[in-house]
Design a protein around this motif. Structure first.
Motif, short mmCIF file in Angstrom:
data_model
loop_
_atom_site.label_atom_id
_atom_site.label_comp_id
_atom_site.label_asym_id
_atom_site.label_seq_id
_atom_site.Cartn_x
_atom_site.Cartn_y
_atom_site.Cartn_z
N LEU A 1 0.77 -1.25 0.00
CA LEU A 1 -0.04 -0.07 0.10
C LEU A 1 0.96 1.29 0.10
O LEU A 1 0.55 2.14 -0.73
CB LEU A 1 -0.91 -0.06 1.11
N LEU A 2 1.83 1.24 1.01
CA LEU A 2 2.98 2.48 0.82
C LEU A 2 3.63 2.55 -0.20
O LEU A 2 4.07 3.81 -0.70
CB LEU A 2 3.67 2.48 2.06
N THR A 3 3.89 1.43 -0.87
CA THR A 3 4.81 1.64 -2.42
C THR A 3 3.98 2.29 -3.37
O THR A 3 4.41 3.15 -4.00
CB THR A 3 4.91 0.23 -2.76
N GLY A 4 2.37 2.11 -3.65
CA GLY A 4 1.74 2.74 -4.29
C GLY A 4 1.76 4.01 -4.14
O GLY A 4 1.59 5.01 -5.01
N VAL A 5 1.46 4.39 -2.68
CA VAL A 5 1.36 5.79 -2.31
C VAL A 5 2.60 6.64 -2.52
O VAL A 5 2.41 7.83 -3.01
CB VAL A 5 0.96 5.89 -0.85
N LEU A 6 3.71 6.05 -2.38
CA LEU A 6 5.08 6.63 -2.69
C LEU A 6 5.30 6.96 -4.11
O LEU A 6 5.98 7.92 -4.65
CB LEU A 6 6.18 5.85 -2.18
N CYS A 7 4.92 6.22 -5.04
CA CYS A 7 4.78 6.17 -6.41
C CYS A 7 4.16 7.64 -6.93
O CYS A 7 4.40 8.35 -7.71
CB CYS A 7 4.35 5.18 -7.29
N PHE A 8 2.88 7.85 -6.44
CA PHE A 8 2.21 9.07 -6.48
C PHE A 8 2.93 10.17 -5.82
O PHE A 8 2.94 11.14 -6.62
CB PHE A 8 0.76 8.77 -5.57
N CYS A 9 3.67 10.06 -4.86
CA CYS A 9 4.39 11.05 -4.33
C CYS A 9 5.51 11.59 -5.28
O CYS A 9 5.92 12.92 -4.96
CB CYS A 9 5.14 10.73 -3.02
N ILE B 1 5.03 12.49 -8.07
CA ILE B 1 4.63 13.65 -8.83
C ILE B 1 4.84 15.08 -8.31
O ILE B 1 5.11 16.05 -9.18
CB ILE B 1 2.74 13.56 -9.09
N SER B 2 4.66 15.28 -7.01
CA SER B 2 5.02 16.34 -6.41
C SER B 2 6.38 16.79 -5.93
O SER B 2 6.78 17.57 -5.24
CB SER B 2 4.28 16.46 -5.14
N SER B 3 7.23 15.58 -6.16
CA SER B 3 8.70 15.79 -5.64
C SER B 3 9.66 16.53 -6.82
O SER B 3 9.77 15.98 -8.02
CB SER B 3 9.50 14.27 -5.45
N ARG B 4 9.87 17.80 -6.12
CA ARG B 4 10.44 18.42 -7.36
C ARG B 4 12.03 18.94 -7.11
O ARG B 4 12.70 19.93 -7.53
CB ARG B 4 9.81 19.93 -7.57
N SER B 5 12.49 18.43 -5.84
CA SER B 5 13.96 18.79 -5.41
C SER B 5 14.49 17.31 -5.34
O SER B 5 13.80 16.43 -5.07
CB SER B 5 13.66 19.59 -4.04
N VAL B 6 15.86 17.64 -5.13
CA VAL B 6 16.67 16.41 -4.95
C VAL B 6 16.53 15.86 -3.74
O VAL B 6 16.19 14.47 -3.54
CB VAL B 6 18.06 16.93 -5.09
N THR B 7 16.30 16.64 -2.58
CA THR B 7 16.03 15.86 -1.34
C THR B 7 14.77 15.10 -1.26
O THR B 7 14.84 13.83 -0.73
CB THR B 7 16.07 17.18 -0.17
N THR B 8 13.68 15.86 -1.91
CA THR B 8 12.23 15.11 -1.85
C THR B 8 12.36 13.73 -2.60
O THR B 8 11.84 12.98 -2.08
CB THR B 8 11.17 16.19 -2.15
N VAL B 9 12.94 13.91 -3.70
CA VAL B 9 13.31 12.85 -4.58
C VAL B 9 14.01 11.45 -4.06
O VAL B 9 13.42 10.49 -3.92
CB VAL B 9 13.66 12.98 -6.02
N ILE B 10 15.14 11.92 -3.31
CA ILE B 10 15.92 10.72 -2.71
C ILE B 10 15.12 10.40 -1.36
O ILE B 10 15.13 9.13 -1.19
CB ILE B 10 17.01 11.65 -2.03
N LEU B 11 14.43 11.04 -0.60
CA LEU B 11 13.67 10.67 0.44
C LEU B 11 12.31 9.67 -0.07
O LEU B 11 12.34 8.74 0.62
CB LEU B 11 12.87 11.71 1.44
N ASP B 12 11.70 10.14 -1.09
CA ASP B 12 10.76 9.18 -1.57
C ASP B 12 11.33 7.86 -2.06
O ASP B 12 10.79 6.81 -1.79
CB ASP B 12 10.05 9.96 -2.86
N LEU B 13 12.46 8.03 -2.85
CA LEU B 13 13.21 6.91 -3.35
C LEU B 13 13.69 5.90 -1.99
O LEU B 13 13.51 4.63 -2.42
CB LEU B 13 14.43 7.12 -4.08
N VAL B 14 14.13 6.45 -1.11
CA VAL B 14 14.59 5.62 -0.03
C VAL B 14 13.40 4.85 0.57
O VAL B 14 13.44 3.71 0.90
CB VAL B 14 15.01 6.53 1.05
#
Length: 470
Positions: free
Chosen positions: A354-362, A364-377
């Protein structure tokens, strides 16, 4: 055996011959009944020829351990953990190779396959993953027939040969044959031994053992992309690819050296067990897994090119994004596997999926290096369960351990359909819209839809109680 001792044995078994009534046995749950039946040693019947064949049939324990006899499973020890080590390197060179393709996807788009579309290039990785799972349904009966060494050696040679041939490729069809077909078939030959051998060495610790082995795919997904990216600019595509081939050769040699079969099914496995499709938990789980895998690999294949094309990160940093996912996925394979042994594999995989699917949606709004890396982790952490726990769940859904291989192969064959079409559809969406937003929507929606069906499978198997171990 004397008649008196024979009578006493019948009384001990719960039947008083003198009164000809059954003695009430304590009530057992369905799970306890399954374990008791599986724990019984295998018996064969024979006639006592010493008395002219007039004596009753006597039951004697078989000399060979039974695949159904849970009591005979070592569940630990040096030899058992060596199988985990060998399986670790098999995962490293099967799923680890699949997890590496995102680096090749990005390189091909600007390198030797620049004239091909993103969708066309992604077919190489998706066919490779598809064959990894599909070939397992064919090699399963070969495994059951006792040709395990042939599968290990043949699969290893095909993988290394395909990697070495890839270093010579300059056109799309050449890359497709070497990387998708040859390496995909080789990986498929190794996948069944990687999961099947462990199920004969572990029972209560099976999720932990499988999770540790599956962490090998994370190691491959971390090391191989970094090695390729660092070496390709200095020694070129050909030699960077060959270096990976030599790494594969060395690690696969370890697997071939330590892995040994403990026990095989008494008879050859059926190619298909149609009775599985009459069981709602099984049908719902394989359908859910197919949908989840259809969306799962969208970030694995496209996050690097997404970061570069949108200007979020430069090429030097973006090439590490895939390694970040795979590094985090190491913990997503080991920890959920250990916890899954305690609370049940279904109860572990559902929230993580469930969280994997939600993080894939996230994304969309990840526009900085920090947010993308956190999302990928976090994406790597939670998505790891979709690779490590399905083998354990197939064991959990199958009462007769002799057909685990059949049902596992059937399930992964259905999963492979999702792997085959998922990322090419993502490429087609990207080509049609020019926006990665719809790629992330597609990946997240399919993963959530798969999660819903897996949750339905859990309810069909264990009911609505959240506290029940399923």
């Amino acid at each position: 055996m004397s008649n008196s001792s024979f009578d006493d044995g019948e009384k001990d078994a719960g039947f008083d011959k003198s009164r000809e009534v059954e003695v009430d046995e304590p009530h057992l749950t369905e799970e306890q009944e399954d374990l008791r039946e599986a724990g019984e040693p295998p018996f064969t019947s024979h006639v006592d020829t010493t008395s002219g064949g007039d004596s009753p049939l006597a039951r004697v324990a078989s000399e060979k351990p039974s695949v159904n006899n849970i009591k005979s499973v070592p569940n630990g020890g040096l030899r058992a953990w060596l199988q985990v080590l060998g399986s670790f390197f098999l995962f490293c060179n099967t799923w680890g190779i699949v997890n590496t393709f995102g680096t090749y996807q990005t390189y091909y788009e600007v390198g030797i396959l620049a004239s091909s579309s993103a969708s066309d290039i992604s077919w190489i990785g998706s066919v490779q993953a598809f064959l990894l799972m599909l070939v397992g349904t064919v090699t399963g009966p070969i495994y059951d027939a006792g040709y395990v060494r042939h599968l290990l050696l043949g699969g290893s040679l095909l993988l290394v040969f395909g990697q070495m041939m890839l270093s010579l490729c300059t056109e799309y069809w050449q890359v497709f044959l070497a990387q998708a077909v040859c390496m995909g078939i080789g990986a498929g030959c190794l996948f069944v031994p990687a999961v099947a051998i462990l199920s004969t060495y572990f029972s209560t610790k099976i999720a932990t053992a499988t999770g540790l082995a599956a962490a090998g795919s994370s190691l491959g997904g971390v090391v191989y992309p970094i090695v390729f990216y660092k070496l390709q600019p200095t020694i070129g595509f050909a030699w960077a690819t060959r270096v990976l081939g030599f790494l594969m050769l060395a690690t696969l040699a370890i697997s071939n050296s330590v892995m040994r079969v403990r026990v095989l099914p008494a008879g050859r496995r059926k190619f298909v067990d149609l009775t599985a499709f009459t069981e709602a938990p099984y049908v719902l789980f394989v359908a859910g897994g197919c949908l989840a895998f259809m969306g799962l690999y969208a970030p694995f294949f496209y996050v690097q090119s997404y970061a570069i094309e949108t200007g979020i990160a430069n090429a030097d940093l973006a090439f590490y994004f895939l390694s970040i996912i795979n590094a985090a996925s190491t913990f997503g394979r080991i920890i959920p596997g250990y916890v899954g042994d305690k609370i049940g594999p279904f109860n572990m995989i559902i929230p993580c999926s469930l969280l994997t699917g939600v993080l894939c949606f996230c994304l969309i709004s990840s526009r900085s290096v920090t947010t993308v890396i956190l999302d990928l982790v976090f994406y790597g952490l939670f998505s790891g369960t979709l690779v490590s726990l399905p083998p354990t769940i197939f064991v959990h859904l199958t009462k007769n351990r002799a057909v685990i291989g059949t049902r596992m192969g059937m399930g992964f064959a259905i999963f492979s359909i999702g792997l085959l079409v998922g990322t090419p559809i993502c490429g087609a969406i990207l080509n049609a819209t020019g926006s990665y937003t719809y790629v992330w929507i597609f990946g997240g929606a399919l993963t959530l839809a798969g999660t819903a069906l897996i949750a339905a499978s859990r309810v069909a198997k264990g009911g609505f109680s959240l506290m029940k171990k399923v």
